[in-house]
Structures are given as C-alpha cells and as structure tokens.
Design an enzyme around this catalytic site. Structure first.
Site, short mmCIF file in Angstrom:
data_model
loop_
_atom_site.label_atom_id
_atom_site.label_comp_id
_atom_site.label_asym_id
_atom_site.label_seq_id
_atom_site.Cartn_x
_atom_site.Cartn_y
_atom_site.Cartn_z
NE ARG A 85 -1.23 2.57 2.73
CZ ARG A 85 -0.79 3.73 3.16
NH1 ARG A 85 -0.86 4.80 2.39
NH2 ARG A 85 -0.24 3.85 4.35
CG ASP A 86 2.90 4.58 2.93
OD1 ASP A 86 2.47 5.40 2.11
OD2 ASP A 86 3.49 4.90 3.97
CG HIS A 100 3.62 4.89 8.92
ND1 HIS A 100 3.14 3.84 8.17
CD2 HIS A 100 3.98 5.85 8.04
CE1 HIS A 100 3.20 4.17 6.88
NE2 HIS A 100 3.71 5.38 6.78
CG HIS A 133 7.58 7.95 5.21
ND1 HIS A 133 7.49 7.51 3.90
CD2 HIS A 133 6.40 7.68 5.78
CE1 HIS A 133 6.27 7.01 3.70
NE2 HIS A 133 5.58 7.10 4.82
CB CYS A 175 7.01 11.47 -4.42
SG CYS A 175 6.88 11.93 -6.15
CG ASN A 235 6.72 3.47 4.09
OD1 ASN A 235 5.98 3.90 4.95
ND2 ASN A 235 6.38 3.41 2.82
#
Ligand code: ZN
Length: 313
Positions: free
Chosen positions: A16-17, A209, A211, A242, A251
């Site tokens: 997903r991410d 979570h 990044h 991106c 991530n």
C-alpha cells in the site's frame, strides 16, 4: 534487548504505502506476488490496499482485485486503509479484509489536501470507520498522520496529537498509530510524544510509522520500541515516498529494521534472507535499486572485513 522487550510486531506496508506513489501502475499479479513473498518471509500483518478514490490514487484502483487474490490465511491480518465511510463499505464488501485502518491528520491544511476534511473532521471520520469495522465484525485501528510535522503548516504540537489520540481512543480502536508522514521526526521528539501518549493512554496499543526522508527512520524506530511501542510499520526495500521529488525517501525499510532489531535482541518473526530475496525480486519489478541498505551490504561484520574496507580506517 531494550526496555524489557523481547519482540515487536511488524506491519508490512509495501503493497500500500510502498506502491501508492509509484507513477507506473504495478500489475495486480505483481502486488499479489509481493504479498505472497511477504507472508513467506513471516509477515502476519499487512496493509494490502487502500480504498480511496481511484482518480486520486490510481495505483490503488485495483484494491478489490487485490483482495480477491489474497491467500486464505487465518494467521494473517489483512489491513485495508480507508479515509471515510464509503471506503469502509468497499473494504468490508470484499469480505477479505480483517482490519480497517483509518487515518486522521494532525493539521487542517494537510487534512484538506489528503482527504478534503479539517483535522477535526478527519477524527470524526476515523471514529465512524472504527465503529463500522466493529459492526461488521472486523477490528479497526487508526493512524494519526503528520504527527511529527506537516508539509504545509510546519511544526505540529504534542498537545494537538494528544487531544486527537484521546478523542480517537473513545471510539475503541485496537491500536493508535503515530505516523511521521514526511520523515521529519527525530528520536528526542519520538521519545517525548510516545512517552506522553503512554502516560495519557496507558492501556492503548501503539504503532509507529516512519519515513526515512532525512535518515532518522531507524533511530526513531529504536527509540519508539524503547518507549514501549509494540508494533512497527515498514516497507520491503524501503519503498514509498515520491520517486520524482528531490530528496524524498520511502518508508523505513523492513530488512533494515529487522536487521537492527534482531541484532539488538528483539525478535520480529521475519526471516531476513527471505526479505532480502524479495527486495531483489521487487527491484526487478520496479526497474531500479531500492533504497534499503541491508540488502546491498554484506551480512556480517566478518564479511565486510574480507571485502576490503580495512584500508579506509
Ligand atoms: Zn507513510
């Protein structure tokens, strides 16, 4: 071992991410192969799709098709990310999602950009999603996005995140996640925020979570686990973010987190060799080397010595 903790639960977010910002559409079959490989590597909880407007996130347009192809596994929790009641209905209708993941955003500007709501509106929407999950016999959890900083409004105060967590906790989520959506957090900030939430909500399970946009991802994971966080999101290969934005990164990388935690005496339930093999396969699908570091390095200090690093001091 840190803080008396012997193990953490990992949530794999690559399907997903990891993929959602990729411009080139990834085939449904490749997404399912990624999910199969993650399960073979030991993953037992995974974000498999996001039920959002396909025009906003074209990469997730095949969410239903991905769900249809999911391996039938009673021992794996499949998470569907949803922003609102409509997304929750779609996820529930698949019959394959075990857990709804709602998202609340800590600032108004980011909440408007992400889901066309105010921050408070996103809290209300998440509470509705959690209630819908419970009514459907699923579990619901929620992530507070931009909890460590906002790309539009800058600093995010601890008080705002705490107020959101308290309001969200009333809806009965099985867990609250804290997301550093743009990778600006640092370990001192993580220790401060996690410590405060643990004091305010001592019985609430917490997930983080991160990044790795500014290289603080692993340090933040270690700090969060030391503060008592039980669950960590990560993406195989460090995919995510991106690829067209200068300096953007993905991530925290599953292999890198697993290497760090396991060598630190904390079990993750994941097999590093399988993850590294999956990184190689995924790099082939993406057509580029992935950001994760462990997959590109020798596995042990001894191997590093024999590959000629000694002259560098
Ligand atoms: Zn993320």
């Amino acid at each position: 071992m840190i803080a008396g903790r012997h193990s953490v639960e990992m949530v794999e977010v690559a399907p997903r991410d990891g993929l959602q910002n990729e411009k080139a559409l990834i085939a449904t079959a490749d997404k399912l192969e990624l999910i199969h490989r993650a399960i073979r590597a030991g993953s037992r909880r995974m974000e498999v799709a996001s039920f959002v407007n396909p025009r906003a996130v074209p990469q997730m347009a095949d969410a239903e098709a991905v769900c249809e192809g999911l391996p039938s596994r009673d021992d794996v929790t499949y998470i569907g990310l949803v922003m609102n009641a409509r997304g929750a209905q779609r996820a529930i209708a698949t019959g394959r999602i075990d857990q709804l993941g709602a998202v609340s955003v800590a600032t108004d500007t980011f909440a408007m950009a992400n889901q066309k709501q105010t921050s408070d509106g996103s809290v209300d929407a998440a509470r509705e999603v959690i209630a819908m999950a419970r009514q459907a016999g699923l579990t619901g959890q929620v992530t507070i996005a931009a909890a460590f900083g906002c790309p539009f409004e800058g600093e995010v105060g601890e008080d705002r995140v705490i107020a959101m967590a308290l309001a969200l906790a009333e809806a009965g989520p099985v867990e609250i996640g804290l997301a550093d959506t743009i990778g600006v957090g640092n370990p001192a900030q993580v220790a401060g925020l996690v410590g405060r939430i643990r004091r305010e909500l001592p019985d609430m399970a917490l997930r983080v979570h991160f990044h790795n946009t500014r290289g603080t991802g692993l340090a933040n994971v270690w700090t969060a686990v030391a503060q008592g966080v039980s669950t960590v999101d990560a993406s195989i290969g460090g995919l995510g973010g991106c690829p067209f934005a200068p300096g953007a990164a993905g991530n925290v990388c599953t292999e890198d987190v697993v290497y760090m935690l396991e060598r630190g005496g904390i079990a993750t339930g994941l097999d590093l060799d399988s993850l590294i093999a999956t990184n190689g396969w995924l790099a082939g699908v993406m057509g580029r080397t992935l950001p994760g570091m462990v997959a590109r390095a020798p596995r042990s200090p001894k191997q590093s010595a024999s590959t000629g690093c000694l002259e560098n001091g």
